[in-house]
Design a protein around this motif. Structure first.
Motif, PDB file in Angstrom:
ATOM      1  N   ALA A  54     -21.867 -30.524 -15.111  1.00 53.45           N
ATOM      2  CA  ALA A  54     -22.621 -29.487 -14.406  1.00 53.45           C
ATOM      3  C   ALA A  54     -22.678 -28.223 -15.242  1.00 53.45           C
ATOM      4  O   ALA A  54     -23.719 -27.556 -15.317  1.00 53.45           O
ATOM      5  CB  ALA A  54     -21.987 -29.207 -13.053  1.00 53.45           C
ATOM      6  N   ALA A  55     -21.567 -27.878 -15.886  1.00 54.66           N
ATOM      7  CA  ALA A  55     -21.545 -26.698 -16.750  1.00 54.66           C
ATOM      8  C   ALA A  55     -22.464 -26.892 -17.949  1.00 54.66           C
ATOM      9  O   ALA A  55     -23.168 -25.965 -18.364  1.00 54.66           O
ATOM     10  CB  ALA A  55     -20.122 -26.409 -17.213  1.00 54.66           C
ATOM     11  N   ALA A  56     -22.476 -28.117 -18.519  1.00 53.20           N
ATOM     12  CA  ALA A  56     -23.334 -28.396 -19.671  1.00 53.20           C
ATOM     13  C   ALA A  56     -24.807 -28.260 -19.297  1.00 53.20           C
ATOM     14  O   ALA A  56     -25.603 -27.668 -20.032  1.00 53.20           O
ATOM     15  CB  ALA A  56     -23.052 -29.793 -20.212  1.00 53.20           C
ATOM     16  N   LEU A  57     -25.185 -28.797 -18.135  1.00 54.58           N
ATOM     17  CA  LEU A  57     -26.577 -28.702 -17.694  1.00 54.58           C
ATOM     18  C   LEU A  57     -26.950 -27.269 -17.369  1.00 54.58           C
ATOM     19  O   LEU A  57     -28.051 -26.808 -17.689  1.00 54.58           O
ATOM     20  CB  LEU A  57     -26.786 -29.604 -16.483  1.00 54.58           C
ATOM     21  N   SER A  58     -26.046 -26.547 -16.739  1.00 54.04           N
ATOM     22  CA  SER A  58     -26.306 -25.143 -16.421  1.00 54.04           C
ATOM     23  C   SER A  58     -26.441 -24.315 -17.692  1.00 54.04           C
ATOM     24  O   SER A  58     -27.321 -23.440 -17.794  1.00 54.04           O
ATOM     25  CB  SER A  58     -25.182 -24.587 -15.538  1.00 54.04           C
ATOM     26  N   ALA A  59     -25.590 -24.587 -18.682  1.00 46.66           N
ATOM     27  CA  ALA A  59     -25.671 -23.871 -19.956  1.00 46.66           C
ATOM     28  C   ALA A  59     -26.970 -24.197 -20.676  1.00 46.66           C
ATOM     29  O   ALA A  59     -27.607 -23.317 -21.270  1.00 46.66           O
ATOM     30  CB  ALA A  59     -24.470 -24.219 -20.833  1.00 46.66           C
ATOM     31  N   ALA A  60     -27.382 -25.464 -20.630  1.00 49.58           N
ATOM     32  CA  ALA A  60     -28.641 -25.855 -21.266  1.00 49.58           C
ATOM     33  C   ALA A  60     -29.810 -25.140 -20.620  1.00 49.58           C
ATOM     34  O   ALA A  60     -30.753 -24.714 -21.300  1.00 49.58           O
ATOM     35  CB  ALA A  60     -28.827 -27.370 -21.166  1.00 49.58           C
ATOM     36  N   ALA A  61     -29.771 -24.991 -19.300  1.00 52.40           N
ATOM     37  CA  ALA A  61     -30.851 -24.314 -18.581  1.00 52.40           C
ATOM     38  C   ALA A  61     -30.950 -22.847 -18.965  1.00 52.40           C
ATOM     39  O   ALA A  61     -32.041 -22.259 -18.922  1.00 52.40           O
ATOM     40  CB  ALA A  61     -30.640 -24.447 -17.075  1.00 52.40           C
ATOM     41  N   LEU A 111     -31.083 -27.711 -12.529  1.00 53.01           N
ATOM     42  CA  LEU A 111     -31.612 -28.969 -13.065  1.00 53.01           C
ATOM     43  C   LEU A 111     -33.076 -28.869 -13.469  1.00 53.01           C
ATOM     44  O   LEU A 111     -33.462 -29.355 -14.541  1.00 53.01           O
ATOM     45  CB  LEU A 111     -31.422 -30.092 -12.035  1.00 53.01           C
ATOM     46  N   ALA A 112     -33.880 -28.256 -12.654  1.00 49.72           N
ATOM     47  CA  ALA A 112     -35.312 -28.171 -12.953  1.00 49.72           C
ATOM     48  C   ALA A 112     -35.599 -27.253 -14.139  1.00 49.72           C
ATOM     49  O   ALA A 112     -36.714 -27.280 -14.687  1.00 49.72           O
ATOM     50  CB  ALA A 112     -36.080 -27.685 -11.723  1.00 49.72           C
ATOM     51  N   GLN A 113     -34.602 -26.452 -14.567  1.00 50.97           N
ATOM     52  CA  GLN A 113     -34.803 -25.521 -15.676  1.00 50.97           C
ATOM     53  C   GLN A 113     -34.340 -26.096 -17.009  1.00 50.97           C
ATOM     54  O   GLN A 113     -34.549 -25.479 -18.053  1.00 50.97           O
ATOM     55  CB  GLN A 113     -34.038 -24.213 -15.400  1.00 50.97           C
ATOM     56  N   VAL A 114     -33.709 -27.265 -16.976  1.00 45.91           N
ATOM     57  CA  VAL A 114     -33.222 -27.877 -18.224  1.00 45.91           C
ATOM     58  C   VAL A 114     -34.413 -28.407 -19.021  1.00 45.91           C
ATOM     59  O   VAL A 114     -35.254 -29.127 -18.494  1.00 45.91           O
ATOM     60  CB  VAL A 114     -32.240 -29.030 -17.920  1.00 45.91           C
ATOM     61  N   ARG A 115     -34.481 -28.040 -20.294  1.00 48.43           N
ATOM     62  CA  ARG A 115     -35.570 -28.488 -21.158  1.00 48.43           C
ATOM     63  C   ARG A 115     -35.114 -29.501 -22.204  1.00 48.43           C
ATOM     64  O   ARG A 115     -35.929 -30.222 -22.776  1.00 48.43           O
ATOM     65  CB  ARG A 115     -36.203 -27.273 -21.853  1.00 48.43           C
ATOM     66  N   ALA A 116     -33.840 -29.568 -22.449  1.00 43.77           N
ATOM     67  CA  ALA A 116     -33.324 -30.502 -23.451  1.00 43.77           C
ATOM     68  C   ALA A 116     -33.323 -31.923 -22.895  1.00 43.77           C
ATOM     69  O   ALA A 116     -32.996 -32.143 -21.723  1.00 43.77           O
ATOM     70  CB  ALA A 116     -31.905 -30.101 -23.855  1.00 43.77           C
ATOM     71  N   PRO A 117     -33.704 -32.923 -23.697  1.00 46.02           N
ATOM     72  CA  PRO A 117     -33.619 -34.319 -23.252  1.00 46.02           C
ATOM     73  C   PRO A 117     -32.204 -34.633 -22.766  1.00 46.02           C
ATOM     74  O   PRO A 117     -31.225 -34.303 -23.443  1.00 46.02           O
ATOM     75  CB  PRO A 117     -33.967 -35.103 -24.518  1.00 46.02           C
ATOM     76  N   THR A 118     -32.103 -35.263 -21.606  1.00 50.08           N
ATOM     77  CA  THR A 118     -30.812 -35.439 -20.941  1.00 50.08           C
ATOM     78  C   THR A 118     -30.552 -36.898 -20.612  1.00 50.08           C
ATOM     79  O   THR A 118     -31.393 -37.573 -20.017  1.00 50.08           O
ATOM     80  CB  THR A 118     -30.764 -34.601 -19.652  1.00 50.08           C
TER      81      THR A 118
END
Length: 207
Positions: free
Chosen positions: A108-115, A139-146
């Motif tokens: 969750a921290a990784a996705l939030s940081a990516a966003a 989640l909707a703000q993440v642009r990096a392939p996940t």
């Protein structure tokens, strides 16, 4: 590291093409044998790795009894962003594109940081047995392939990851490892995590 400092272990193989920053899950840290095994596999593929504790030693001692910080995704994200900033300015890693690898609540921290990061800075995210639902607003703000990796027997977390997959608006995929539980302790399960993560990072690292 923002509201405290945390140690980290940086490994840079020769001719590294990228660096992967690890975000550990609840009750875990940079000495986690599972994340160390994945990091070693990534090093063999020519990717640098940074394993860092997102909680200070004092916080870890407090967490052992109160268990209130492991779900403080805002705090964990802040620490992860500080580590990311350090990598972006250290001469040994400033030229390397950044990948994020998160486990359990660390995902969750990784996705939030990516966003919250520059899309040109973070090139890929991998979650192992993660709790992406704890980063739902991001989640909707993440642009990096996940890539989301979940054990087939980790049914509750698998359902949460399937829901998160629908909320992600970037390139994404869900890989289910049959017969694996939350900690991927079954024979060959962690090796499969390492292979999937390595393939994802290698495929998306900028040429």
């Amino acid at each position: 590291m923002g509201r405290g400092s945390s140690p980290g272990d940086l490994t840079i193989p020769d001719d590294a093409r990228g660096v992967v920053l690890f975000a550990h899950g609840s009750g875990s840290g940079r000495h986690s044998p599972r994340n160390q095994a994945v990091a070693a596999a990534l090093n063999e593929r020519g990717l640098a790795t940074m394993l860092t504790d997102l909680l200070t030693e004092a916080e870890e001692q407090l967490e052992a009894t109160t268990r209130h910080l492991r779900f403080d995704i805002g705090l964990l994200t802040e620490r992860l962003l500080v580590a990311s900033d350090w990598l972006a300015h250290d001469p040994s890693t400033e030229h390397l594109p950044l990948g994020l690898f998160g486990a359990s609540t660390g995902a969750a921290a990784a996705l939030s940081a990516a966003a919250q990061s520059d899309p040109e800075r973070v090139y890929a995210v991998v979650s192992r047995g993660g709790r992406p639902d704890l980063a739902q607003d991001a989640l909707a703000q993440v642009r990096a392939p996940t890539l989301l990796i979940v054990g087939g027997l980790d049914t509750t977390v698998l359902a949460l990851n399937r829901d998160a997959l629908e909320q992600l608006q970037t390139e994404r995929d869900l890989s289910v490892i049959p017969g694996a539980t939350h900690l991927f302790e079954e024979p060959g399960a962690l090796e499969e995590v390492s292979r999937l993560a390595g393939d994802w990072f290698e495929h998306h690292v900028p040429k």
